[in-house]
Each structure stands twice: as C-alpha cells, then as structure tokens.
Motif scaffolding. Structure first.
Motif, short mmCIF file in Angstrom:
data_model
loop_
_atom_site.label_atom_id
_atom_site.label_comp_id
_atom_site.label_asym_id
_atom_site.label_seq_id
_atom_site.Cartn_x
_atom_site.Cartn_y
_atom_site.Cartn_z
N THR A 1 -35.60 37.39 -30.79
CA THR A 1 -34.13 36.68 -30.59
C THR A 1 -33.35 37.57 -29.70
N VAL A 2 -33.53 39.01 -29.78
CA VAL A 2 -32.69 39.80 -28.99
C VAL A 2 -33.33 40.19 -27.52
N HIS A 3 -34.69 40.64 -27.64
CA HIS A 3 -35.05 41.29 -26.55
C HIS A 3 -35.60 40.14 -25.76
N LEU A 4 -36.18 39.23 -26.36
CA LEU A 4 -36.86 38.29 -25.43
C LEU A 4 -35.87 37.11 -25.35
N GLU A 5 -34.86 36.84 -26.15
CA GLU A 5 -33.64 36.02 -25.86
C GLU A 5 -34.03 34.79 -26.12
N MET A 6 -34.95 34.43 -27.12
CA MET A 6 -35.38 33.17 -27.53
C MET A 6 -34.75 32.72 -28.89
N SER A 7 -34.53 31.57 -29.41
CA SER A 7 -34.00 31.08 -30.15
C SER A 7 -34.17 31.61 -31.68
N LYS A 8 -33.35 31.44 -32.64
CA LYS A 8 -33.44 31.96 -34.02
C LYS A 8 -34.49 31.12 -34.49
N LEU B 1 -37.87 32.14 -36.57
CA LEU B 1 -38.17 31.76 -37.90
C LEU B 1 -39.10 31.03 -38.09
N ASN B 2 -39.54 29.91 -37.50
CA ASN B 2 -40.66 28.98 -37.57
C ASN B 2 -41.82 29.83 -37.41
N ALA B 3 -42.00 30.85 -36.50
CA ALA B 3 -43.19 31.60 -36.23
C ALA B 3 -43.58 32.44 -37.55
N VAL B 4 -42.72 33.11 -38.25
CA VAL B 4 -42.71 33.78 -39.44
C VAL B 4 -43.08 32.94 -40.61
N LEU B 5 -42.48 31.62 -40.46
CA LEU B 5 -42.72 30.43 -41.49
C LEU B 5 -44.41 30.17 -41.45
N ILE B 6 -44.82 29.79 -40.35
CA ILE B 6 -46.22 29.35 -40.16
C ILE B 6 -47.05 30.48 -40.60
N GLY B 7 -46.83 32.09 -39.92
CA GLY B 7 -47.67 32.85 -40.37
C GLY B 7 -47.78 33.23 -41.91
N SER B 8 -46.43 33.12 -42.61
CA SER B 8 -46.48 33.43 -43.90
C SER B 8 -47.26 32.50 -44.90
N ALA B 9 -47.36 31.16 -44.26
CA ALA B 9 -47.99 30.19 -45.18
C ALA B 9 -49.39 30.29 -45.05
N VAL B 10 -49.91 31.16 -44.03
CA VAL B 10 -51.45 31.40 -43.78
C VAL B 10 -51.78 32.71 -44.70
N HIS B 11 -50.73 33.40 -44.58
CA HIS B 11 -50.82 34.79 -45.34
C HIS B 11 -50.88 34.64 -46.90
N THR C 1 -45.37 36.72 -24.10
CA THR C 1 -45.53 35.50 -23.09
C THR C 1 -44.15 34.44 -23.52
N LYS C 2 -43.63 34.72 -24.51
CA LYS C 2 -42.37 33.80 -24.73
C LYS C 2 -42.72 32.33 -24.80
N SER C 3 -44.21 32.09 -25.36
CA SER C 3 -44.79 30.91 -25.61
C SER C 3 -44.65 30.77 -26.96
N PHE C 4 -44.14 29.70 -27.62
CA PHE C 4 -43.83 29.64 -29.17
C PHE C 4 -45.43 29.49 -29.69
N PRO C 5 -46.27 28.55 -29.19
CA PRO C 5 -47.64 28.54 -29.93
C PRO C 5 -48.39 29.99 -29.93
#
Length: 456
Positions: free
Chosen positions: A277-284, A288-298, A332-336
């Motif tokens: 969010t701060v360094h890459l200036e992408m959205s919250k 959050l969704n990236a951590v959400l998906i990763g946590s589900a697999v975790h 890469t700033k690519s969400f996937p």
C-alpha cells in the motif's frame, strides 16, 4: 488419591479437543492479528499522526511490538499455573483477557479526541493482548498433544497451529469486506471499529466450546505423581525454576526453531500490507485480498505438514530461497502475481510451522512442559516476530529497496535451519515418560525406535 494411567483418546474425543483448541486459538489470533493489520492500515493516521506515512506506520508498529514484549511474561505466568493447576483453566482465562482487550480497542477515542492518551491507552491494551497470547499457544498445543497418541501427534497437534492463519484469515477478511463496501473516509471514521467489537461475540462462542473439554490426562497423571511425592515429603521446584535448571537447552532449541518461522510470517503478512500500500502505492483491497487468499491455503496445508512430520520426522525445512523471489514478484504490481508470492511463501512457512507444536511439546517433561514450551516460543516472538515489521519498515525507509529485507529474511531462515539440523529427532516420544536422550543427534532417516529413546 488414585488416578488411572492415561490412555489415548478415541477419535471422537480427540476431535472435540482439537476443535476446542482450534476455535480458541483462531479467535485469539484474530484479536492479535487484527491489531497488526490495523497498525499497517489505519492506526498510523488515527493514533500516530505524522506528515511521513512511513514514520506514522513505524510508530504504530512500535506498539505492535509492545504486545510481543508482554508475551514471555504471559508465557511464564500462564506456564507456571498451567503446570500446577491444569491446561484448561488457563486457556479459558487467556481467551477472556484477549477478547476483553480487543473489544476495548474498538471503543477507544482517537488522537484527534484525547491527544496523547489515545496511543497510551492503545499500548496498554496491546500489552494485555500480548500477555494473554503468551499463555495461549503453549496451553492449546499441549492440550491436544497430551490427549492424542504418539503415532499421529504431529497431525493432531498441528491443528491449533492452523489457528494462526485462521485468525489472520478472519481478521483480514473482515477488514477486506469493510474496505470493499466503505469509502476510505467512512472506514477511517468508524468502520475500523467493527472488527474489534466483533471480538466480544467470538469470545463468547470460543468460551462455550472450550469449557466443554476435559483436562489433559497426561497432566492429571503427572499431578497425581506430584501429590504422592509431596506426601513423601519431597519438595519440588517451581516449574519455571526447573526449566532454567534442567531444560535450558530445550528452551534454546525452541527459540531457534521459531526464529525464522516467526520473522517470515510477519514479513509475509503484516509488513506485506505496508509494502504493497505504501511502497507500491496499490490499494488496501489488493493487499488484504492477497493475504486473505494466502491465509486460506495456509490454513488447509498446515495439518498436512503436521501429518507428514509423523512419517518423516519433526525437523522442518526453511524458506531461505524464497526470500528474494518473494519481493521480486511483489514488485510486478500484478495482483495475481502478488497472490502467488504470498501463497507460496505461506506454504513454505507451513512446512516450518506445522510440525512445531508436536516438536516443541516433545522437548519437555510433563511437569514443566507448559512453562518450557511457552517460554521458548514467546522469547522467540520478541527477537523474531516483534522486531520483524519494525526492521523491515526501517530497512525500506533507509534503502528504498527490498533487497536488505530479503537478506534479513534469508538469515532468519538459515538460523532455524541450523537449529533443527542439530536438534535431536523427537517423533514418537511417549509424553508420559520423563527424559529424552540428547547424547547424539538422530540421523535424518533414523526410525522412531532408534531416534527417540524413552526414559532415563
């Protein structure tokens, strides 16, 4: 006083124990991680206003670290009484303390309303959170470890470990939902309070489930033996004293085992939110969704790593090689691609984290197990997880590059790799018997019979 020798629980009974531990740890980690996510996203402006976003975030993470500082004290206090009066009672208390502190955070006025008292009150509540969590982990994994049999302990004991990604999943999911349906202004004004107030409901559910379980049979047998020793006039040292006198090597092994795991987890989850969010200036929402998906697999894969440790041994693998690839993919700033980076990182983290519950439980004798496991794991949290986001933010601020952070993460993973390599294999240890032969390290392919002598 007469007590039956403890025997392995039926599959139905062990499932109830696992469910109670998993639900409780999920709720407690929800409370703890909720603070970390809020520190990265909103606390920097609401409680620590600054013209530099990274400075405000750094101050917010300082109070985040304070929670870790209280965890060893919680581990000592909860461990002492958990070894004296039982695992179950202390787990109920830890859940009440954690939930109460989190609920109170949702009611706090901000810096704009009461000035410096806002961050002070927030810090005090964070201390209560850390104190409670310091006693939670040891009790939850021991309750499962001591109920289950020797052969599948790695699998059953790894389920409370899934409470960490489960809590993170829940906390991140609630925040992601609010971020999606609310404007940034509404979220900063009042929306951020909803997840904290929700903790009150979750705690009531957790208490209802946790109160219904039985005390550990291994602990009850050890308590019976202690009572008989007391009747004979034998005096026992307090558990914490016994740990430092006789089991300091095991405490160091527990610290080293959790060092790389702790640092990597908080880099992959808490610091990631700042970086994206701060360094890459992408959205919250993207973060959050990236951590959400990763946590589900975790969450799903941690028990699989635990089950694998029942076949191949407890000593886990590290994730040093991923330290550099992780940030390259984020950039890469690519969400996937970011989702892939987080998911693979947490998958490798699970290889370290899954077997830890059984491994650390098997390091200590019953009468000091709660104290020893709690102290080792919580001391690691201070030098590992507490400092990880702070160090990462400072490195990013000073160098404006992810490379120094990758070096830091790689070093931490190598420390854990060396620790588990020199540790003796514990798989299959009978927890009802005291003593673990430490004379020579077990070979990587040693059998349980050869690598785990039981008794002294």
């Amino acid at each position: 006083m007469v007590a039956a020798t403890p025997s392995p629980k039926s599959s139905g009974s062990i499932r109830r124990i696992v469910a109670a531990s998993l639900v409780g740890t999920t709720i407690e980690w929800y409370d703890f991680f909720l603070y970390g996510s809020a520190a990265a996203l909103v606390f920097n402006s609401l409680f620590f206003p600054s013209s530099d976003p990274l400075v405000g975030t750094l101050l917010a993470f300082l109070t985040y670290a304070v929670g870790f500082a209280a965890r060893p004290l919680g581990g000592i206090v909860f461990g002492h009484y958990g070894d004296k009066i039982g695992r179950k009672k202390l787990l109920v208390l830890s859940l009440l303390m954690m939930g109460g502190a989190t609920f109170a955070m949702g009611l706090l006025p901000t810096h704009a309303s009461i000035g410096v008292w806002a961050p002070i009150l927030l810090t005090v509540l964070r201390l209560v959170q850390g104190f409670a969590l310091g006693g939670e982990w040891g009790g939850a994994v021991l309750l499962v470890s001591e109920h289950g049999g020797d052969e599948r302990r790695g699998f059953w004991a790894s389920w409370p470990q899934s409470g960490a990604p489960g809590g993170n999943l829940l906390a991140t999911g609630v925040l992601a939902l609010l971020a999606a349906v609310q404007s940034d202004e509404a979220f900063l004004a009042w929306g951020w309070r909803i997840p904290f107030l929700l903790s009150g409901v979750l705690v009531m559910i957790g208490l209802w489930i946790r109160i219904s379980v039985e005390e550990s049979p291994v602990f009850l047998e050890a308590q019976r033996k202690s009572a008989e020793a007391a009747d004979r006039g034998e005096k026992e040292q307090p558990p914490v004293v016994d740990v430092f006198r006789k089991s300091w090597r095991e405490v160091l092994l527990a610290i080293g085992t959790r060092f790389g795991e702790n640092i990597s987890y908080y880099i992959l989850t808490a610091f990631l939110l700042v970086y994206v969010t701060v360094h890459l200036e992408m959205s919250k929402s993207d973060a959050l969704n990236a951590v959400l998906i990763g946590s589900a697999v975790h969450f799903v894969t941690i028990p699989l790593w635990g089950a694998l440790s029942d076949r191949l041994g407890r000593r886990p693998v590290g994730m040093a090689a991923w330290a550099f690839g992780f940030f390259a993919l984020l950039d890469t700033k690519s969400f996937p691609v970011i989702v892939l980076a987080v998911t693979l990182g947490l998958l490798l983290h699970g290889a370290m984290y899954g077997p830890q519950a059984a491994f650390i439980s098997e390091l200590f004798d019953t009468k000091v197990r709660y104290s020893g496991a709690s102290m080792g794991s919580q001391l690691a949290s201070i030098i590992g997880g507490a400092l990880a986001p702070l160090i990462a933010v400072e490195l990013l601020k000073d160098y404006e590059s992810s490379f120094p952070i990758s070096v830091y993460l790689c070093f931490a993973s190598l420390v854990t790799a060396v620790t588990v390599w020199v540790a003796r294999e514990t798989r299959g240890r009978d927890l009802t018997k005291d003593g673990l032969d430490r004379s020579v390290p077990a070979a990587p392919d040693a059998t349980v019979k050869d690598s785990v002598p039981l008794g002294r």
